[in-house]
Write a protein that holds these residues in place. Structure first.
Motif, PDB file in Angstrom:
ATOM      1  N   ALA A  51       0.821  -1.270  -0.089  1.00  0.00           N
ATOM      2  CA  ALA A  51      -0.078   0.017   0.202  1.00  0.00           C
ATOM      3  C   ALA A  51       0.728   1.116   0.022  1.00  0.00           C
ATOM      4  O   ALA A  51       1.929   0.922   0.432  1.00  0.00           O
ATOM      5  CB  ALA A  51      -1.062   0.056   1.211  1.00  0.00           C
ATOM      6  N   SER A  52       0.451   2.243  -0.433  1.00  0.00           N
ATOM      7  CA  SER A  52       1.026   3.597  -0.392  1.00  0.00           C
ATOM      8  C   SER A  52       1.238   4.034   1.038  1.00  0.00           C
ATOM      9  O   SER A  52       2.237   4.602   1.389  1.00  0.00           O
ATOM     10  CB  SER A  52       0.267   4.587  -1.382  1.00  0.00           C
ATOM     11  N   VAL A  53       0.096   4.245   1.661  1.00  0.00           N
ATOM     12  CA  VAL A  53       0.126   4.632   3.132  1.00  0.00           C
ATOM     13  C   VAL A  53      -0.419   3.884   4.149  1.00  0.00           C
ATOM     14  O   VAL A  53      -1.513   3.095   3.580  1.00  0.00           O
ATOM     15  CB  VAL A  53      -0.621   5.930   3.169  1.00  0.00           C
ATOM     16  N   ALA A  54       0.184   3.599   5.310  1.00  0.00           N
ATOM     17  CA  ALA A  54      -0.705   2.955   6.152  1.00  0.00           C
ATOM     18  C   ALA A  54      -0.971   3.895   7.463  1.00  0.00           C
ATOM     19  O   ALA A  54      -0.166   4.712   7.927  1.00  0.00           O
ATOM     20  CB  ALA A  54       0.143   1.795   6.966  1.00  0.00           C
ATOM     21  N   LEU A  55      -2.182   3.984   7.700  1.00  0.00           N
ATOM     22  CA  LEU A  55      -2.798   5.267   8.616  1.00  0.00           C
ATOM     23  C   LEU A  55      -3.377   4.680   9.723  1.00  0.00           C
ATOM     24  O   LEU A  55      -4.254   3.855   9.723  1.00  0.00           O
ATOM     25  CB  LEU A  55      -3.687   6.085   7.924  1.00  0.00           C
ATOM     26  N   VAL A  56      -2.732   4.987  10.897  1.00  0.00           N
ATOM     27  CA  VAL A  56      -3.543   4.519  12.415  1.00  0.00           C
ATOM     28  C   VAL A  56      -3.946   5.615  13.008  1.00  0.00           C
ATOM     29  O   VAL A  56      -3.388   6.848  13.003  1.00  0.00           O
ATOM     30  CB  VAL A  56      -2.323   4.031  13.149  1.00  0.00           C
ATOM     31  N   VAL A  57      -5.177   5.733  13.179  1.00  0.00           N
ATOM     32  CA  VAL A  57      -6.018   6.688  13.883  1.00  0.00           C
ATOM     33  C   VAL A  57      -6.262   6.468  15.375  1.00  0.00           C
ATOM     34  O   VAL A  57      -6.664   5.446  15.460  1.00  0.00           O
ATOM     35  CB  VAL A  57      -7.182   7.143  13.312  1.00  0.00           C
ATOM     36  N   SER A  58      -5.492   6.977  15.901  1.00  0.00           N
ATOM     37  CA  SER A  58      -5.382   7.036  17.385  1.00  0.00           C
ATOM     38  C   SER A  58      -6.301   7.949  18.020  1.00  0.00           C
ATOM     39  O   SER A  58      -5.874   9.054  18.204  1.00  0.00           O
ATOM     40  CB  SER A  58      -4.056   6.905  18.019  1.00  0.00           C
ATOM     41  N   VAL A  59      -7.240   7.515  19.077  1.00  0.00           N
ATOM     42  CA  VAL A  59      -8.266   8.531  19.554  1.00  0.00           C
ATOM     43  C   VAL A  59      -8.280   8.391  21.043  1.00  0.00           C
ATOM     44  O   VAL A  59      -8.447   7.146  21.628  1.00  0.00           O
ATOM     45  CB  VAL A  59      -9.693   8.040  18.976  1.00  0.00           C
ATOM     46  N   ASP A  60      -8.161   9.358  21.618  1.00  0.00           N
ATOM     47  CA  ASP A  60      -8.278   9.322  23.219  1.00  0.00           C
ATOM     48  C   ASP A  60      -9.693   9.271  23.745  1.00  0.00           C
ATOM     49  O   ASP A  60     -10.625  10.063  23.230  1.00  0.00           O
ATOM     50  CB  ASP A  60      -7.668  11.008  23.738  1.00  0.00           C
ATOM     51  N   VAL A  61     -10.031   8.257  24.680  1.00  0.00           N
ATOM     52  CA  VAL A  61     -11.173   8.039  25.015  1.00  0.00           C
ATOM     53  C   VAL A  61     -11.158   7.987  26.537  1.00  0.00           C
ATOM     54  O   VAL A  61     -11.847   7.196  27.428  1.00  0.00           O
ATOM     55  CB  VAL A  61     -11.868   6.520  24.399  1.00  0.00           C
ATOM     56  N   SER A  62     -10.479   8.783  27.367  1.00  0.00           N
ATOM     57  CA  SER A  62     -10.274   8.834  28.653  1.00  0.00           C
ATOM     58  C   SER A  62     -11.335   9.683  29.289  1.00  0.00           C
ATOM     59  O   SER A  62     -12.396   9.791  28.698  1.00  0.00           O
ATOM     60  CB  SER A  62      -8.785   9.532  28.739  1.00  0.00           C
ATOM     61  N   GLN A  63     -11.379   9.744  30.641  1.00  0.00           N
ATOM     62  CA  GLN A  63     -12.525  10.315  31.419  1.00  0.00           C
ATOM     63  C   GLN A  63     -12.941  11.495  30.857  1.00  0.00           C
ATOM     64  O   GLN A  63     -14.194  11.776  31.077  1.00  0.00           O
ATOM     65  CB  GLN A  63     -11.965  10.265  32.781  1.00  0.00           C
ATOM     66  N   SER A  64     -12.202  12.570  30.421  1.00  0.00           N
ATOM     67  CA  SER A  64     -12.539  13.544  29.663  1.00  0.00           C
ATOM     68  C   SER A  64     -13.535  13.569  28.757  1.00  0.00           C
ATOM     69  O   SER A  64     -14.190  14.395  28.285  1.00  0.00           O
ATOM     70  CB  SER A  64     -11.224  14.538  29.549  1.00  0.00           C
ATOM     71  N   VAL A  65     -13.209  12.342  28.022  1.00  0.00           N
ATOM     72  CA  VAL A  65     -14.243  12.248  26.756  1.00  0.00           C
ATOM     73  C   VAL A  65     -15.567  11.452  27.060  1.00  0.00           C
ATOM     74  O   VAL A  65     -15.440  10.218  27.477  1.00  0.00           O
ATOM     75  CB  VAL A  65     -13.841  11.270  25.746  1.00  0.00           C
ATOM     76  N   ASP A  66     -16.618  12.284  27.565  1.00  0.00           N
ATOM     77  CA  ASP A  66     -18.134  11.738  27.901  1.00  0.00           C
ATOM     78  C   ASP A  66     -18.544  10.825  26.560  1.00  0.00           C
ATOM     79  O   ASP A  66     -18.112  11.100  25.605  1.00  0.00           O
ATOM     80  CB  ASP A  66     -18.709  12.654  28.584  1.00  0.00           C
ATOM     81  N   ASP A  67     -19.949  10.495  27.039  1.00  0.00           N
ATOM     82  CA  ASP A  67     -20.304   9.566  25.864  1.00  0.00           C
ATOM     83  C   ASP A  67     -20.808  10.593  24.706  1.00  0.00           C
ATOM     84  O   ASP A  67     -20.464  10.221  23.523  1.00  0.00           O
ATOM     85  CB  ASP A  67     -21.704   8.984  26.351  1.00  0.00           C
ATOM     86  N   SER A  68     -21.048  11.765  24.805  1.00  0.00           N
ATOM     87  CA  SER A  68     -21.423  12.701  23.657  1.00  0.00           C
ATOM     88  C   SER A  68     -20.162  12.967  22.985  1.00  0.00           C
ATOM     89  O   SER A  68     -20.048  13.110  21.568  1.00  0.00           O
ATOM     90  CB  SER A  68     -22.057  14.085  24.054  1.00  0.00           C
ATOM     91  N   ARG A  69     -19.241  13.106  23.525  1.00  0.00           N
ATOM     92  CA  ARG A  69     -17.843  13.368  22.985  1.00  0.00           C
ATOM     93  C   ARG A  69     -17.291  12.267  22.278  1.00  0.00           C
ATOM     94  O   ARG A  69     -16.840  12.336  21.179  1.00  0.00           O
ATOM     95  CB  ARG A  69     -16.846  14.050  23.931  1.00  0.00           C
ATOM     96  N   PHE A  70     -17.514  11.096  22.902  1.00  0.00           N
ATOM     97  CA  PHE A  70     -17.120   9.888  21.988  1.00  0.00           C
ATOM     98  C   PHE A  70     -17.854   9.611  20.949  1.00  0.00           C
ATOM     99  O   PHE A  70     -17.230   9.502  19.634  1.00  0.00           O
ATOM    100  CB  PHE A  70     -17.269   8.646  23.089  1.00  0.00           C
ATOM    101  N   VAL A  71     -19.220  10.069  20.769  1.00  0.00           N
ATOM    102  CA  VAL A  71     -20.096   9.912  19.557  1.00  0.00           C
ATOM    103  C   VAL A  71     -19.521  11.088  18.651  1.00  0.00           C
ATOM    104  O   VAL A  71     -19.293  10.649  17.280  1.00  0.00           O
ATOM    105  CB  VAL A  71     -21.566  10.210  19.931  1.00  0.00           C
ATOM    106  N   LEU A  72     -19.086  12.143  18.853  1.00  0.00           N
ATOM    107  CA  LEU A  72     -18.621  12.939  18.170  1.00  0.00           C
ATOM    108  C   LEU A  72     -17.424  12.553  17.241  1.00  0.00           C
ATOM    109  O   LEU A  72     -17.154  12.978  16.184  1.00  0.00           O
ATOM    110  CB  LEU A  72     -18.496  14.437  18.774  1.00  0.00           C
ATOM    111  N   GLN A  73     -16.389  12.049  18.143  1.00  0.00           N
ATOM    112  CA  GLN A  73     -15.242  11.409  17.563  1.00  0.00           C
ATOM    113  C   GLN A  73     -15.564  10.310  16.477  1.00  0.00           C
ATOM    114  O   GLN A  73     -14.964  10.358  15.409  1.00  0.00           O
ATOM    115  CB  GLN A  73     -14.389  10.880  18.697  1.00  0.00           C
TER     116      GLN A  73
END
Length: 282
Positions: A51-73
């Motif tokens: 492949a030309s590019v391998a992309l790892v999307v790494s997302v913070d889901v710690s305590q500061s990320v509530d359910d609504s913020r998780f859905v937005l992400q």
């Protein structure tokens, strides 16, 4: 009766011979040639070819990320994968784009293992899987642990080689569970794989305007100085100093969780296309 013949194999450095029939020998040769095996980390089997590019999307889901913020992400990532400009970038290279998603808090998980995005249908299928990702529990922002997981587990599971490896890190806080030296060592180990680490700090007014002094930390952490060039700084400065690194690395900030989808779409296009970000992107 079919004649028997011998094949030679090597296990744990010891060569031995066993008798196999012609049918078994052919099947074994085909399996070896096609590299047949179970998918890793939930990824489907991939055809041969880099492949030309391998992309790892790494997302913070710690305590500061509530359910609504998780859905937005998750919705922001899914919308980015469905965006015509992103699809054109991901599918416009020979071999397409390898894509995986990591979520991290106290530990790092791999809800979406490696898959190749070479068509519009591939991109929409990946978007549907992102939307279906369950919330991962976790309290702390263990960035160093995520670096270690990507280095030791995620990148070795790539089904085919890639010309470039990009780790896209997004979050709304600093690491609060890794000693400074260990955090830098984990980032250095990830960079040694040839990866580029890009940053997408999510700025939330009134929450992370200032990070460092008095920051929320895991028990036992913070007995020594905060890993910052100064005792108080902002999240963008911290990401520049402790996250972003590698060939062509850049930072693109999101003005809150509502801006995450917009920022990520722009970031994906730059990362996959190998373009240089403009001043307005940082």
């Amino acid at each position: 009766m079919s004649p028997l013949r011998f094949s030679r194999r090597r296990i744990h450095g010891q060569a031995f011979r066993r008798r196999v029939g012609p049918g078994i020998a052919v099947a074994a040769a085909l399996a070896m040639a096609l590299r047949i095996g179970p998918p890793l980390g939930g990824a489907r089997a991939e055809p041969a070819g880099a492949a030309s590019v391998a992309l790892v999307v790494s997302v913070d889901v710690s305590q500061s990320v509530d359910d609504s913020r998780f859905v937005l992400q998750m919705e922001g990532i899914a919308e980015a994968l469905e965006d015509p400009g992103v699809i054109a970038a991901m599918t416009g290279h020979p071999g397409g784009t390898l894509f995986a998603m990591v979520t991290w808090a106290d530990r790092a998980g791999l809800p979406l293992g490696w898959r190749r995005i070479a068509t519009r249908a591939d991109a929409f299928a990946a978007a549907a899987q992102v939307r279906a990702t369950p919330r991962q529990s976790g309290e702390f922002t263990c960035l160093g642990q995520m670096f270690r997981t990507v280095t030791a587990t995620v990148l070795p599971a790539m089904p085919v080689p890639a010309e470039r490896i990009v780790v896209d890190v997004s979050g709304d806080g600093i690491d609060n569970c890794t000693d400074p030296e260990d955090l830098e060592a984990e980032r250095t180990a990830l960079l040694a794989t040839g990866a580029t680490i890009n940053g997408l700090p999510i700025l939330v007014p009134g929450e992370n305007d200032v990070v460092g002094a008095g920051a929320y930390r895991a028990p036992g952490y913070g007995l020594r100085a905060t890993p910052l060039p100064q005792e108080r700084t902002d999240l963008v400065q911290w990401y520049r100093a402790h996250v972003v690194a590698g060939p062509g690395a850049f930072l693109l900030k999101a003005a809150g969780y509502g801006d995450f989808a917009r920022a990520l779409r722009r970031k994906f296009v730059i990362e996959v296309s190998g373009l240089a970000p403009g001043r307005r992107d940082e």
